[in-house]
Design a protein around this motif. Sequence first.
Motif, short mmCIF file in Angstrom:
data_model
loop_
_atom_site.label_atom_id
_atom_site.label_comp_id
_atom_site.label_asym_id
_atom_site.label_seq_id
_atom_site.Cartn_x
_atom_site.Cartn_y
_atom_site.Cartn_z
N ALA A 67 -18.32 -3.95 5.81
CA ALA A 67 -17.51 -4.93 6.54
C ALA A 67 -16.76 -5.87 5.60
CB ALA A 67 -18.41 -5.74 7.47
N PHE A 68 -17.08 -5.83 4.32
CA PHE A 68 -16.51 -6.78 3.37
C PHE A 68 -15.69 -6.05 2.31
CE2 PHE A 68 -20.60 -8.37 4.91
CZ PHE A 68 -20.14 -9.46 5.64
N ILE A 69 -14.79 -6.81 1.71
CA ILE A 69 -13.93 -6.28 0.65
C ILE A 69 -14.18 -7.10 -0.61
CG2 ILE A 69 -11.54 -5.91 -0.09
CD1 ILE A 69 -10.83 -5.75 2.90
N PRO A 70 -14.38 -6.46 -1.75
CA PRO A 70 -14.57 -7.22 -2.99
C PRO A 70 -13.37 -8.11 -3.29
CG PRO A 70 -15.04 -4.89 -3.35
CD PRO A 70 -14.43 -5.01 -1.99
N VAL A 71 -13.63 -9.27 -3.81
CA VAL A 71 -12.57 -10.22 -4.14
C VAL A 71 -11.56 -9.59 -5.08
CG1 VAL A 71 -12.08 -12.40 -5.32
CG2 VAL A 71 -13.94 -12.27 -3.67
N MET A 72 -12.04 -8.79 -6.03
CA MET A 72 -11.11 -8.19 -6.99
C MET A 72 -10.05 -7.33 -6.28
SD MET A 72 -13.53 -5.27 -8.76
CE MET A 72 -12.28 -4.74 -9.89
N LEU A 73 -10.38 -6.77 -5.11
CA LEU A 73 -9.40 -6.00 -4.37
C LEU A 73 -8.54 -6.91 -3.50
CD1 LEU A 73 -11.40 -2.82 -3.29
CD2 LEU A 73 -9.97 -3.20 -5.30
N LYS A 74 -9.14 -7.93 -2.92
CA LYS A 74 -8.38 -8.88 -2.12
C LYS A 74 -7.31 -9.56 -2.95
CE LYS A 74 -11.67 -10.25 1.39
NZ LYS A 74 -12.40 -11.38 1.95
N ASP A 75 -7.62 -9.81 -4.21
CA ASP A 75 -6.72 -10.54 -5.08
C ASP A 75 -5.58 -9.68 -5.64
OD1 ASP A 75 -8.20 -12.81 -4.66
OD2 ASP A 75 -9.28 -12.70 -6.57
N MET A 76 -5.64 -8.38 -5.39
CA MET A 76 -4.57 -7.50 -5.87
C MET A 76 -3.27 -7.79 -5.11
SD MET A 76 -6.44 -3.78 -6.24
CE MET A 76 -4.98 -2.94 -6.88
N ARG A 77 -2.17 -7.55 -5.77
CA ARG A 77 -0.86 -7.70 -5.13
C ARG A 77 -0.73 -6.63 -4.05
NH1 ARG A 77 4.35 -8.18 -8.78
NH2 ARG A 77 2.75 -9.40 -9.80
N ASP A 78 -0.23 -7.02 -2.87
CA ASP A 78 -0.03 -6.07 -1.78
C ASP A 78 0.89 -4.95 -2.23
OD1 ASP A 78 -1.66 -7.47 -0.03
OD2 ASP A 78 -0.01 -8.55 0.91
N GLY A 79 0.58 -3.76 -1.77
CA GLY A 79 1.39 -2.59 -2.11
C GLY A 79 0.54 -1.34 -2.12
N VAL A 80 1.15 -0.27 -2.57
CA VAL A 80 0.51 1.04 -2.56
C VAL A 80 -0.76 1.06 -3.41
CG1 VAL A 80 0.79 3.49 -3.16
CG2 VAL A 80 2.65 2.24 -2.06
N GLU A 81 -0.74 0.44 -4.57
CA GLU A 81 -1.92 0.46 -5.44
C GLU A 81 -3.10 -0.24 -4.77
OE1 GLU A 81 -2.38 2.28 -8.23
OE2 GLU A 81 -0.41 3.04 -7.66
N LYS A 82 -2.85 -1.35 -4.12
CA LYS A 82 -3.92 -2.06 -3.41
C LYS A 82 -4.43 -1.21 -2.25
CE LYS A 82 -5.16 -6.35 -1.09
NZ LYS A 82 -4.75 -7.75 -0.81
N ASP A 83 -3.51 -0.61 -1.51
CA ASP A 83 -3.90 0.26 -0.39
C ASP A 83 -4.76 1.43 -0.88
OD1 ASP A 83 -2.52 -1.39 1.35
OD2 ASP A 83 -0.76 -0.09 1.44
N LYS A 84 -4.37 2.02 -2.01
CA LYS A 84 -5.15 3.12 -2.58
C LYS A 84 -6.53 2.65 -3.03
CE LYS A 84 -2.98 5.76 -5.55
NZ LYS A 84 -2.04 6.23 -6.59
N ALA A 85 -6.60 1.49 -3.64
CA ALA A 85 -7.88 0.95 -4.10
C ALA A 85 -8.79 0.65 -2.91
CB ALA A 85 -7.66 -0.30 -4.93
N LEU A 86 -8.25 0.08 -1.85
CA LEU A 86 -9.05 -0.20 -0.65
C LEU A 86 -9.55 1.08 0.00
CD1 LEU A 86 -6.92 -3.10 0.86
CD2 LEU A 86 -9.28 -3.27 0.02
N ALA A 87 -8.68 2.08 0.09
CA ALA A 87 -9.09 3.37 0.67
C ALA A 87 -10.19 4.02 -0.17
CB ALA A 87 -7.88 4.30 0.80
#
Length: 136
Positions: A67-87
Amino acid sequence: MLIIPVISAGFLFTQPVNADDDDTQLAKTMKEASDALKALRKLPKDDWAGGVQKSRAAAEGIRKGMAFIPVMLKDMRDGVEKDKALADYRRLMGLNYAALCELELAYLEKDAAKVLAASKSWKALKKEGHKKYEDE
Protein backbone atom coordinates in the motif's frame (compact mmCIF):
# COMPACT_ATOMS: atom_id res chain seq x y z
CA MET A 1 17.61 15.67 11.72
CA LEU A 2 17.61 12.71 14.10
CA ILE A 3 18.36 9.34 12.48
CA ILE A 4 17.30 6.01 14.01
CA PRO A 5 18.19 2.51 12.80
CA VAL A 6 15.40 0.35 11.39
CA ILE A 7 15.61 -3.29 10.32
CA SER A 8 13.88 -3.95 7.01
CA ALA A 9 13.54 -7.56 5.87
CA GLY A 10 16.89 -8.42 7.37
CA PHE A 11 18.99 -5.38 6.47
CA LEU A 12 19.91 -2.37 8.55
CA PHE A 13 19.33 1.09 7.17
CA THR A 14 18.73 4.51 8.66
CA GLN A 15 15.27 5.99 8.79
CA PRO A 16 14.83 9.74 9.35
CA VAL A 17 12.44 10.38 12.21
CA ASN A 18 10.65 13.10 10.26
CA ALA A 19 10.36 10.90 7.18
CA ASP A 20 7.33 10.86 4.94
CA ASP A 21 4.53 9.03 6.76
CA ASP A 22 4.12 6.44 3.97
CA ASP A 23 7.82 5.60 4.18
CA THR A 24 7.55 5.18 7.94
CA GLN A 25 4.58 2.87 7.47
CA LEU A 26 6.46 0.94 4.78
CA ALA A 27 9.39 0.47 7.15
CA LYS A 28 7.01 -0.84 9.82
CA THR A 29 5.44 -3.39 7.47
CA MET A 30 8.83 -4.52 6.19
CA LYS A 31 10.00 -4.93 9.79
CA GLU A 32 6.93 -7.09 10.42
CA ALA A 33 7.94 -9.32 7.50
CA SER A 34 11.59 -9.31 8.56
CA ASP A 35 10.80 -10.30 12.13
CA ALA A 36 8.66 -13.22 10.94
CA LEU A 37 11.40 -14.42 8.58
CA LYS A 38 14.04 -14.18 11.31
CA ALA A 39 11.83 -16.23 13.61
CA LEU A 40 11.30 -18.72 10.80
CA ARG A 41 15.05 -19.29 10.49
CA LYS A 42 15.21 -20.16 14.20
CA LEU A 43 12.47 -22.80 14.01
CA PRO A 44 13.35 -26.49 13.93
CA LYS A 45 13.20 -27.79 10.35
CA ASP A 46 10.27 -30.08 11.22
CA ASP A 47 8.14 -27.40 12.91
CA TRP A 48 5.62 -27.34 10.08
CA ALA A 49 2.94 -25.45 12.02
CA GLY A 50 5.45 -22.81 13.10
CA GLY A 51 6.65 -22.50 9.51
CA VAL A 52 3.08 -21.94 8.32
CA GLN A 53 2.53 -19.27 10.95
CA LYS A 54 5.78 -17.39 10.31
CA SER A 55 5.62 -17.55 6.51
CA ARG A 56 2.02 -16.33 6.65
CA ALA A 57 3.04 -13.45 8.95
CA ALA A 58 5.90 -12.51 6.59
CA ALA A 59 3.55 -12.52 3.60
CA GLU A 60 1.10 -10.36 5.53
CA GLY A 61 3.85 -7.80 6.21
CA ILE A 62 4.66 -7.68 2.50
CA ARG A 63 0.96 -7.42 1.59
CA LYS A 64 0.53 -4.46 3.91
CA GLY A 65 3.67 -2.86 2.50
CA MET A 66 2.23 -2.91 -1.01
CA ALA A 67 0.00 0.00 0.00
CA PHE A 68 3.01 2.29 0.36
CA ILE A 69 5.62 3.72 -1.97
CA PRO A 70 9.24 4.30 -0.91
CA VAL A 71 10.13 7.96 -0.57
CA MET A 72 13.00 7.51 -3.01
CA LEU A 73 10.41 6.71 -5.70
CA LYS A 74 7.97 9.42 -4.66
CA ASP A 75 10.76 11.97 -4.92
CA MET A 76 11.59 11.02 -8.51
CA ARG A 77 10.65 13.46 -11.25
CA ASP A 78 7.35 12.48 -12.90
CA GLY A 79 7.77 10.71 -16.20
CA VAL A 80 8.44 7.37 -17.81
CA GLU A 81 11.42 6.50 -15.58
CA LYS A 82 9.37 7.04 -12.43
CA ASP A 83 6.47 5.05 -13.88
CA LYS A 84 8.86 2.20 -14.74
CA ALA A 85 10.40 2.27 -11.27
CA LEU A 86 6.97 2.19 -9.60
CA ALA A 87 5.83 -0.70 -11.82
CA ASP A 88 9.03 -2.61 -11.06
CA TYR A 89 8.66 -1.97 -7.33
CA ARG A 90 5.09 -3.31 -7.39
CA ARG A 91 6.28 -6.29 -9.46
CA LEU A 92 8.95 -7.16 -6.93
CA MET A 93 6.60 -6.76 -3.98
CA GLY A 94 4.01 -8.95 -5.70
CA LEU A 95 6.54 -11.64 -6.56
CA ASN A 96 7.88 -11.56 -3.01
CA TYR A 97 4.36 -11.95 -1.65
CA ALA A 98 3.72 -14.86 -4.02
CA ALA A 99 7.01 -16.53 -3.02
CA LEU A 100 6.07 -16.28 0.66
CA CYS A 101 2.67 -17.81 -0.11
CA GLU A 102 4.53 -20.64 -1.88
CA LEU A 103 6.61 -21.02 1.27
CA GLU A 104 3.46 -21.27 3.36
CA LEU A 105 2.08 -23.91 0.99
CA ALA A 106 5.31 -25.89 1.25
CA TYR A 107 5.04 -25.87 5.04
CA LEU A 108 1.39 -26.92 4.82
CA GLU A 109 2.45 -29.82 2.59
CA LYS A 110 5.31 -30.64 4.98
CA ASP A 111 7.66 -30.77 2.01
CA ALA A 112 11.23 -29.81 2.92
CA ALA A 113 12.36 -29.63 -0.73
CA LYS A 114 9.58 -27.17 -1.56
CA VAL A 115 10.41 -25.14 1.56
CA LEU A 116 14.01 -24.87 0.38
CA ALA A 117 12.99 -23.88 -3.17
CA ALA A 118 10.50 -21.26 -1.95
CA SER A 119 13.06 -19.88 0.49
CA LYS A 120 15.62 -19.45 -2.28
CA SER A 121 13.03 -17.66 -4.39
CA TRP A 122 12.04 -15.05 -1.81
CA LYS A 123 15.65 -14.51 -0.76
CA ALA A 124 16.64 -13.72 -4.35
CA LEU A 125 13.69 -11.36 -4.75
CA LYS A 126 14.47 -9.65 -1.45
CA LYS A 127 18.07 -9.12 -2.54
CA GLU A 128 17.00 -7.68 -5.89
CA GLY A 129 14.48 -5.35 -4.24
CA HIS A 130 16.90 -4.12 -1.62
CA LYS A 131 19.51 -3.31 -4.23
CA LYS A 132 17.01 -1.18 -6.11
CA TYR A 133 14.65 0.33 -3.55
CA GLU A 134 16.19 0.44 -0.10
CA ASP A 135 17.86 3.60 1.17
CA GLU A 136 21.36 2.89 2.37
